[in-house]
Every structure is written in structure tokens, then in C-alpha cells.
Write a protein that holds these residues in place. Structure first.
Motif, short mmCIF file in Angstrom:
data_model
loop_
_atom_site.label_atom_id
_atom_site.label_comp_id
_atom_site.label_asym_id
_atom_site.label_seq_id
_atom_site.Cartn_x
_atom_site.Cartn_y
_atom_site.Cartn_z
N GLY A 60 0.85 -1.18 0.00
CA GLY A 60 0.00 0.00 0.00
C GLY A 60 0.88 1.23 0.00
O GLY A 60 2.07 1.16 -0.33
N ASP A 61 0.34 2.34 0.39
CA ASP A 61 1.10 3.59 0.43
C ASP A 61 2.34 3.44 1.30
O ASP A 61 3.46 3.63 0.83
N GLN A 62 2.17 3.08 2.56
CA GLN A 62 3.29 2.91 3.47
C GLN A 62 3.10 1.67 4.33
O GLN A 62 3.44 1.66 5.51
N HIS A 63 2.58 0.61 3.75
CA HIS A 63 2.44 -0.65 4.47
C HIS A 63 2.57 -1.81 3.49
O HIS A 63 2.43 -1.64 2.29
N THR A 64 2.87 -2.98 4.03
CA THR A 64 3.06 -4.19 3.22
C THR A 64 2.32 -5.34 3.89
O THR A 64 2.39 -5.49 5.10
N LEU A 65 1.62 -6.14 3.09
CA LEU A 65 0.97 -7.35 3.58
C LEU A 65 1.54 -8.53 2.82
O LEU A 65 1.74 -8.46 1.60
N ASP A 66 1.78 -9.61 3.52
CA ASP A 66 2.39 -10.80 2.94
C ASP A 66 1.52 -11.99 3.28
O ASP A 66 1.15 -12.19 4.43
N THR A 67 1.14 -12.76 2.28
CA THR A 67 0.34 -13.97 2.50
C THR A 67 1.28 -15.16 2.63
O THR A 67 2.11 -15.40 1.76
N VAL A 69 1.38 -19.44 4.08
CA VAL A 69 0.50 -20.57 4.32
C VAL A 69 0.68 -20.92 5.79
O VAL A 69 1.80 -21.18 6.21
N PRO A 70 -0.32 -20.81 6.64
CA PRO A 70 -1.75 -20.68 6.39
C PRO A 70 -2.32 -19.31 6.75
O PRO A 70 -3.52 -19.20 6.97
N THR A 71 -1.54 -18.26 6.89
CA THR A 71 -2.07 -17.00 7.41
C THR A 71 -1.44 -15.79 6.73
O THR A 71 -0.75 -15.92 5.74
N ASP A 72 -1.67 -14.60 7.26
CA ASP A 72 -1.12 -13.36 6.72
C ASP A 72 -0.33 -12.62 7.78
O ASP A 72 -0.60 -12.74 8.97
N VAL A 73 0.64 -11.82 7.32
CA VAL A 73 1.40 -10.94 8.20
C VAL A 73 1.42 -9.56 7.58
O VAL A 73 1.26 -9.41 6.37
N GLY A 74 1.61 -8.53 8.39
CA GLY A 74 1.66 -7.17 7.87
C GLY A 74 2.62 -6.31 8.65
O GLY A 74 2.94 -6.60 9.80
N CYS A 75 3.10 -5.24 8.02
CA CYS A 75 3.96 -4.28 8.69
C CYS A 75 3.78 -2.92 8.06
O CYS A 75 3.21 -2.78 6.98
N GLY A 76 4.28 -1.88 8.73
CA GLY A 76 4.27 -0.53 8.20
C GLY A 76 3.34 0.40 8.94
O GLY A 76 3.03 0.21 10.11
N TRP A 77 2.90 1.42 8.23
CA TRP A 77 2.10 2.50 8.78
C TRP A 77 0.72 2.00 9.16
O TRP A 77 -0.06 1.57 8.31
N GLY A 78 0.38 2.04 10.41
CA GLY A 78 -0.91 1.53 10.86
C GLY A 78 -1.91 2.60 11.21
O GLY A 78 -2.90 2.32 11.87
N TYR A 79 -1.68 3.82 10.78
CA TYR A 79 -2.46 5.00 11.19
C TYR A 79 -3.98 4.78 11.16
O TYR A 79 -4.68 5.18 12.07
N THR A 80 -4.50 4.14 10.13
CA THR A 80 -5.94 3.91 10.06
C THR A 80 -6.30 2.42 10.16
O THR A 80 -7.39 2.02 9.79
N GLY A 81 -5.37 1.61 10.63
CA GLY A 81 -5.64 0.19 10.82
C GLY A 81 -5.37 -0.67 9.61
O GLY A 81 -5.70 -1.86 9.59
N GLN A 82 -4.75 -0.12 8.56
CA GLN A 82 -4.57 -0.86 7.31
C GLN A 82 -3.65 -2.07 7.41
O GLN A 82 -3.65 -2.91 6.53
N VAL A 83 -2.88 -2.20 8.48
CA VAL A 83 -2.00 -3.36 8.62
C VAL A 83 -2.77 -4.59 9.11
O VAL A 83 -2.32 -5.71 8.96
N GLY A 84 -3.97 -4.39 9.66
CA GLY A 84 -4.84 -5.51 10.00
C GLY A 84 -4.69 -6.07 11.40
O GLY A 84 -5.19 -7.14 11.69
N HIS A 85 -4.01 -5.35 12.29
CA HIS A 85 -3.79 -5.87 13.63
C HIS A 85 -4.80 -5.39 14.66
O HIS A 85 -4.69 -5.70 15.84
N GLY A 86 -5.77 -4.61 14.24
CA GLY A 86 -6.80 -4.15 15.16
C GLY A 86 -6.40 -2.92 15.96
O GLY A 86 -7.04 -2.60 16.95
N ASP A 87 -5.30 -2.25 15.55
CA ASP A 87 -4.89 -1.02 16.21
C ASP A 87 -4.34 -0.06 15.16
O ASP A 87 -4.39 -0.35 13.96
N THR A 88 -3.84 1.08 15.61
CA THR A 88 -3.32 2.08 14.67
C THR A 88 -1.82 2.31 14.85
O THR A 88 -1.28 3.30 14.40
N ALA A 89 -1.13 1.37 15.49
CA ALA A 89 0.31 1.50 15.72
C ALA A 89 1.10 1.07 14.47
O ALA A 89 0.70 0.15 13.76
N ASN A 90 2.21 1.77 14.22
CA ASN A 90 3.12 1.35 13.16
C ASN A 90 3.81 0.05 13.57
O ASN A 90 4.10 -0.15 14.75
#
Length: 108
Positions: A60-67, A69-90
Motif C-alpha cells: 500500500g502507500d506505506q504498508h506491506t501485507l504478505d500472505t 500458508v496458512p495466514t497473513d502478516v503485515g507491517c508498516g504505517w498503521g495509522y488507520t488500521g490498514q496493517v490488520g492488527h486491530g490497532d493504529t500502531a506502526n
């Protein structure tokens, strides 16, 4: 597979290795820091993103999601929750996106 965000790029090799490069002003490369841009592809050890082979990556703009097997991971800018962790922390390193966030859906 190659994915490009606004300020960074990521790719997955045929062997499931994840590589990232360019800007990581919000930790979107997943290397655990926010230093100067990485101007060459830099491999992340599988321990940096869950230990399983990567099968797909998206930027995304300032975040990355990686699929994985069997799940997903994410990192980067979490300002609006786009990393998927249920919070807004980077997130400076890839972190597991909890399975319950997908409500039983199988991610492919």
C-alpha cells in the motif's frame, strides 16, 4: 511476484523468500528499522515474517501485507488500521494478522 507501493517495492521469489527495498519511513519494509532508504532489494529471513514460505505480497502507500500458508502478516504505517492488527500502531517488523480477524474465511 512483484508489488509496488507509493514509496517501496516488495517481491516474493519462487522459493517463497520475501525481498523489500526503497523507502521505509513507516517500517513498511519489515526490517525492524526506519533508517535511510534501501536502494537495493534486501532479503528478509523467513524468521522475520513467520517462518513459512511467502506466496504473495501486496504494497500500500506505506504498508506491506504478505500472505503465507496458512495466514497473513503485515507491517508498516498503521495509522488507520490498514496493517490488520486491530490497532493504529506502526509495525516495524511483520506481525501475524490474527486468524479470528478473518472470521473463519480461508485466505488464498
Amino acid at each position: 511476484m512483484v508489488a509496488a507501493g507509493d514509496e517501496h517495492t516488495a517481491c516474493v521469489s519462487a522459493k517463497g523468500t520475501l525481498w523489500t527495498w526503497e523507502s521505509h519511513s513507516a517500517g513498511q519494509l519489515g526490517h525492524g528499522d526506519m533508517m535511510e532508504p534501501r536502494q537495493r532489494p534486501t532479503r528478509l529471513g523467513k524468521d522475520m515474517y513467520g517462518g513459512s514460505p511467502a506466496v504473495m505480497v501486496s504494497c500500500g502507500d506505506q504498508h506491506t501485507l504478505d500472505t503465507l500458508v496458512p495466514t497473513d502478516v503485515g507491517c508498516g504505517w498503521g495509522y488507520t488500521g490498514q496493517v490488520g492488527h486491530g490497532d493504529t500502531a506502526n509495525k516495524l517488523v511483520f506481525m501475524l494478522v490474527a486468524e479470528e480477524r478473518f472470521r473463519g474465511a480461508q485466505i488464498v
